[in-house]
Design a protein around this motif. Structure first.
Motif, PDB file in Angstrom:
ATOM      1  N   ASN A 135       0.839  -1.202   0.000  1.00  0.00           N
ATOM      2  CA  ASN A 135       0.000   0.000   0.000  1.00  0.00           C
ATOM      3  C   ASN A 135       0.876   1.255   0.000  1.00  0.00           C
ATOM      4  OD1 ASN A 135      -2.518   1.080  -0.080  1.00  0.00           O
ATOM      5  ND2 ASN A 135      -2.713   1.263   2.143  1.00  0.00           N
ATOM      6  N   ASP A 136       1.901   1.188   0.895  1.00  0.00           N
ATOM      7  CA  ASP A 136       2.822   2.331   0.955  1.00  0.00           C
ATOM      8  C   ASP A 136       3.506   2.546  -0.398  1.00  0.00           C
ATOM      9  OD1 ASP A 136       2.081   2.726   3.491  1.00  0.00           O
ATOM     10  OD2 ASP A 136       3.887   1.862   4.430  1.00  0.00           O
ATOM     11  N   ILE A 175       1.565   6.381  -6.565  1.00  0.00           N
ATOM     12  CA  ILE A 175       0.500   7.349  -6.898  1.00  0.00           C
ATOM     13  C   ILE A 175       1.036   8.773  -6.816  1.00  0.00           C
ATOM     14  CG2 ILE A 175      -1.671   8.336  -6.020  1.00  0.00           C
ATOM     15  CD1 ILE A 175      -2.493   5.429  -5.354  1.00  0.00           C
ATOM     16  N   ARG A 176       1.817   8.985  -5.728  1.00  0.00           N
ATOM     17  CA  ARG A 176       2.415  10.327  -5.570  1.00  0.00           C
ATOM     18  C   ARG A 176       3.266  10.675  -6.791  1.00  0.00           C
ATOM     19  NH1 ARG A 176       2.914   9.531  -0.298  1.00  0.00           N
ATOM     20  NH2 ARG A 176       4.997   8.650  -0.510  1.00  0.00           N
ATOM     21  N   GLU A 177       4.104   9.656  -7.168  1.00  0.00           N
ATOM     22  CA  GLU A 177       4.972   9.892  -8.329  1.00  0.00           C
ATOM     23  C   GLU A 177       4.145  10.170  -9.576  1.00  0.00           C
ATOM     24  OE1 GLU A 177       7.730   6.678  -8.911  1.00  0.00           O
ATOM     25  OE2 GLU A 177       8.475   6.905  -6.859  1.00  0.00           O
ATOM     26  N   LEU A 222       2.717  13.485  -9.540  1.00  0.00           N
ATOM     27  CA  LEU A 222       3.753  14.469  -9.885  1.00  0.00           C
ATOM     28  C   LEU A 222       3.958  14.498 -11.389  1.00  0.00           C
ATOM     29  CD1 LEU A 222       6.575  14.228  -7.195  1.00  0.00           C
ATOM     30  CD2 LEU A 222       5.363  16.272  -7.951  1.00  0.00           C
ATOM     31  N   ALA A 223       4.077  13.231 -11.952  1.00  0.00           N
ATOM     32  CA  ALA A 223       4.300  13.134 -13.393  1.00  0.00           C
ATOM     33  C   ALA A 223       3.137  13.747 -14.150  1.00  0.00           C
ATOM     34  CB  ALA A 223       4.472  11.672 -13.780  1.00  0.00           C
ATOM     35  N   GLU A 224       1.920  13.428 -13.643  1.00  0.00           N
ATOM     36  CA  GLU A 224       0.718  13.960 -14.281  1.00  0.00           C
ATOM     37  C   GLU A 224       0.712  15.485 -14.268  1.00  0.00           C
ATOM     38  OE1 GLU A 224      -3.471  13.081 -12.850  1.00  0.00           O
ATOM     39  OE2 GLU A 224      -2.780  11.145 -13.636  1.00  0.00           O
ATOM     40  N   GLU A 225       1.091  15.960 -13.061  1.00  0.00           N
ATOM     41  CA  GLU A 225       1.146  17.418 -12.881  1.00  0.00           C
ATOM     42  C   GLU A 225       2.109  18.029 -13.899  1.00  0.00           C
ATOM     43  OE1 GLU A 225       0.028  20.927 -10.762  1.00  0.00           O
ATOM     44  OE2 GLU A 225      -0.826  18.905 -10.851  1.00  0.00           O
ATOM     45  N   THR A 226       3.283  17.365 -13.954  1.00  0.00           N
ATOM     46  CA  THR A 226       4.302  17.864 -14.891  1.00  0.00           C
ATOM     47  C   THR A 226       3.760  17.814 -16.309  1.00  0.00           C
ATOM     48  OG1 THR A 226       5.788  16.675 -13.429  1.00  0.00           O
ATOM     49  CG2 THR A 226       6.786  17.689 -15.362  1.00  0.00           C
TER      50      THR A 226
END
Ligand code: ADP
Length: 637
Positions: A380-381, A387-389, A392-396
């Motif tokens: 899960n972690d 998911i965080r990555e 971030l990638a999505e954001e970028t």
């Protein structure tokens, strides 16, 4: 899911612990040893009780034996000295020495009186030849008077000076009695024999009254007195032929057959004690069962007679049987309780084992769950980190896309800048001329013309404002969410392209309805501008330019087709259409971002952009976008 499966596997593994098959076999075989033990216990109790009963009976029998033998002895001894008394009577010796009728009569009377007083049966005197000289029953019809009793053993014994003791049956009367004979002496010489006959039947009557079972046997082993009349004159031991002849000749028992009293069973317990089983006497009836007795025998003092006491074993046997049954039942009860207790213990043990196994399985399960949970937590972690990555990638990516969109817009604006400048210059020039004219008309006082000029100026300024506003709106940044109205977007796109449309004559065929689409308004406008610009570019060399705008609802989507009658796209280039920076346009005219961006905007709004190559010629781009569900449409739009 995995955890549950492994748990069920663990519970299956427990099952063999809970089933015990050999127990059923044991349960089937168990009654046999229990029954055997029951019989052993029952028999042991019976045996011990019987032995105890016999012992107690023996003890009480000994006491009774003492009492009864003494009673018998005293009965006999009462008359023992009676015959010897006659020695003292001178009339008797006179009669013996010189018999005469008067002497006989005298003695007869004397004997008669003596007999009455002593309670004996008869008293009589014999001469040395054995003939009765005088008797107490001289008056009776069956008087012994004159009888020859020389054959009697008691006479023979007394004649020799021995005390004659004899139980026998009277030859005259046929009545049994005890004969006591004594040799009468004078000057140490035996001159005659005195005999007393005693009836012992009174004893038998007394036994009967006391319900005592007993018999008295004489020196020959013949039962002379018995509580059971059937046993009277029976031999208690086998008689030899010699004895039988002797007894027959002495007529001691008259003509009795002297049968043997044969017990059905005999067991010797001690020197004078034995167990006898006697057949039922005829008096008890033929159907009566044989009875067992404890027979205790004691020899009488000064006599060869024996007294035998028969104590019935019936009660002892009955008690022993009931005690045996009691012991067997008690054992069965105990065995049953033990089995029940053992079964219960086994059940408890099985339950305990099952519980332990269950606890073990539970612990295992918990351990596994804990392991799996920690695994799950770790993954899960990891997922969260991914998911965080991704975010971030999505954001970028989004930022890059936004930049690209912005770049695309600016590129379009750049491409349009010449025509926009032209578009703005035209009203500007008109404004300049009009404002100059208006000043002059104002000086002349032609106010009507001034008014109409100012109105035209107003219109021109409005138009210029609209042009700049649409450019600003097009250049504005937008996001993925939002709603668009197809009509509005189409109008805005055509308005933006108005200068170009002015440049080149074009026939537009509109065949679409208004639709609420789930895409940002500006983005839809941008897609439409891109596609229409491409169509216009393609039809540049065309004489008769035609643009078809066809729309239709397809389920939850709306499909808008933008088709031109340009030259179409060469097959070799078709696969590169949606690649970024692919362009066939010379110089600064094309950036190669238009289709790429339009397609990505459509996909971002959960739609698509595809190309078709109609056989009739030209190119058709189909934009497919989701319709806004009716309930979600914003009422103010
Ligand atoms: P650009 O317009 O900057 O070249 P686009 O991605 O919009 O970039 O277009 C890429 C290329 O696809 C164009 O250069 C052109 O060759 C081709 N193309 C696009 N639309 C059409 C059309 N309607 N007819 C023929 N070719 C077209």
């Amino acid at each position: 899911m995995i955890v549950l499966q492994s748990a069920s596997r663990d519970t299956r593994a427990l099952q063999p612990l809970l089933t015990v098959k050999p127990r059923q076999i044991r349960r089937l075989l168990l009654p046999l040893p229990i029954i055997v033990l029951m019989l052993i216990f029952g028999y042991s109790a019976y045996y011990l009780s019987n032995q105890n009963g016999i012992r107690a009976l023996t003890e009480s029998g000994e006491r009774q034996l003492g009492l009864h033998t003494r009673a018998l002895e005293s009965e006999i001894s009462t008359h023992t000295y009676l015959p010897s008394l006659l020695e003292l009577e001178s009339s008797v010796s006179k009669l013996l020495l010189g018999p005469s009728e008067p002497r006989r009569l005298k003695v007869n009377r004397y004997l008669e009186g003596l007999n009455r007083r002593s309670g004996s049966r008869a008293i009589y005197v014999l001469d040395l030849s054995g003939r009765v000289l005088a008797t107490s029953n001289w008056r009776d019809a069956d008087s012994f008077q004159g009888e020859d009793l020389a054959f009697r053993a008691y006479f023979q014994d007394a004649r020799l000076g021995k005390p004659g003791r004899f139980y026998g049956i009277g030859s005259t009367t046929g009545e049994a009695g005890y004969y006591l004979a004594h040799g009468l002496r004078q000057h140490d010489k035996i001159i005659g024999v005195a005999v007393v006959k005693v009836r012992l039947q009174a004893l038998e009557e007394r036994w009967e009254q006391a319900r005592l079972q007993a018999y008295v046997s004489d020196e020959n082993g013949i039962i002379i007195l018995s509580s059971d009349p059937a046993n009277r004159l029976k031999a208690i031991r086998p008689l030899s032929a010699e004895t039988r002849t002797k007894l027959a000749s002495s007529l001691q028992y008259h003509w009795s057959t002297l049968d043997e009293l044969k017990p059905i069973a005999r067991q010797t317990l001690g020197p004078n004690t034995e167990l006898l089983t006697l057949a039922a006497s005829s008096a008890q009836g033929a159907a009566a069962e044989p009875s067992s007795y404890l027979a205790q025998t004691r020899q009488l003092n000064d006599s060869l007679w024996s007294f035998t006491l028969l104590s019935p074993l019936q009660d002892v046997r009955r008690q022993a049987i009931s005690q045996g049954i009691l012991a067997a039942v008690a054992f069965a009860l105990l065995a049953f309780l033990l089995i029940a207790w053992n079964e219960r213990r086994k059940v408890l043990a099985t339950r305990l084992a099952a519980r332990e196994a269950l606890e073990q399985a539970n612990n295992q399960l918990e351990r596994k769950i804990a392991e799996r949970t920690s695994d799950l937590r770790a993954s899960n972690d990891r997922l969260k980190a991914q998911i965080r990555e991704r975010r971030l990638a999505e954001e970028t990516l989004r930022k890059a896309q936004d930049s690209l969109v912005q770049a695309g817009k600016l590129a379009v604006i750049g491409q349009l800048s010449t025509s926009i400048a032209h578009e703005l210059n035209q009203p500007l020039a008109a404004l300049r001329t009009l404002s100059g004219n208006t000043v002059r008309f104002l000086q002349r006082g032609a106010l009507d013309t001034v008014t109409s000029n100012l109105a035209t100026i107003n219109q021109l300024v409005d138009r210029m404002g609209r042009i700049t506003a649409s450019l600003r709106a097009f250049a504005r940044r937008s996001d993925d969410s939002g709603q668009a109205q197809l009509n509005k977007a189409m109008d805005a796109a055509l308005f933006l392209l108005h200068p170009r449309l002015q440049e080149t004559p074009l026939q537009i065929h509109r065949a679409y309805s208004d639709a609420h689409l789930a895409i940002d308004q500006t983005r839809l406008e941008q897609i439409l501008v891109n596609l229409i610009v491409n169509a216009l570019d393609a039809m540049r060399a065309q004489e008769q330019r035609q643009l078809w705008l066809d729309g239709r609802v397809d389920g939850a989507h709306y499909r808008l087709q933008i088709r031109d009658n340009g030259p179409g796209i060469p097959p070799a280039l078709r696969k590169h259409l949606f690649e970024p920076f692919f362009t066939t346009k010379p110089g600064e005219q094309g950036l190669g971002l238009g289709l790429t961006l339009s397609a990505s905007l459509a996909v971002a709004a959960a739609g698509s952009l595809s190309v078709q190559h109609p056989e009739a010629g030209g190119t058709a781009f189909e934009l497919c976008l989701p319709l806004v569900p009716h309930a979600e449409t914003h009422p103010h739009e």
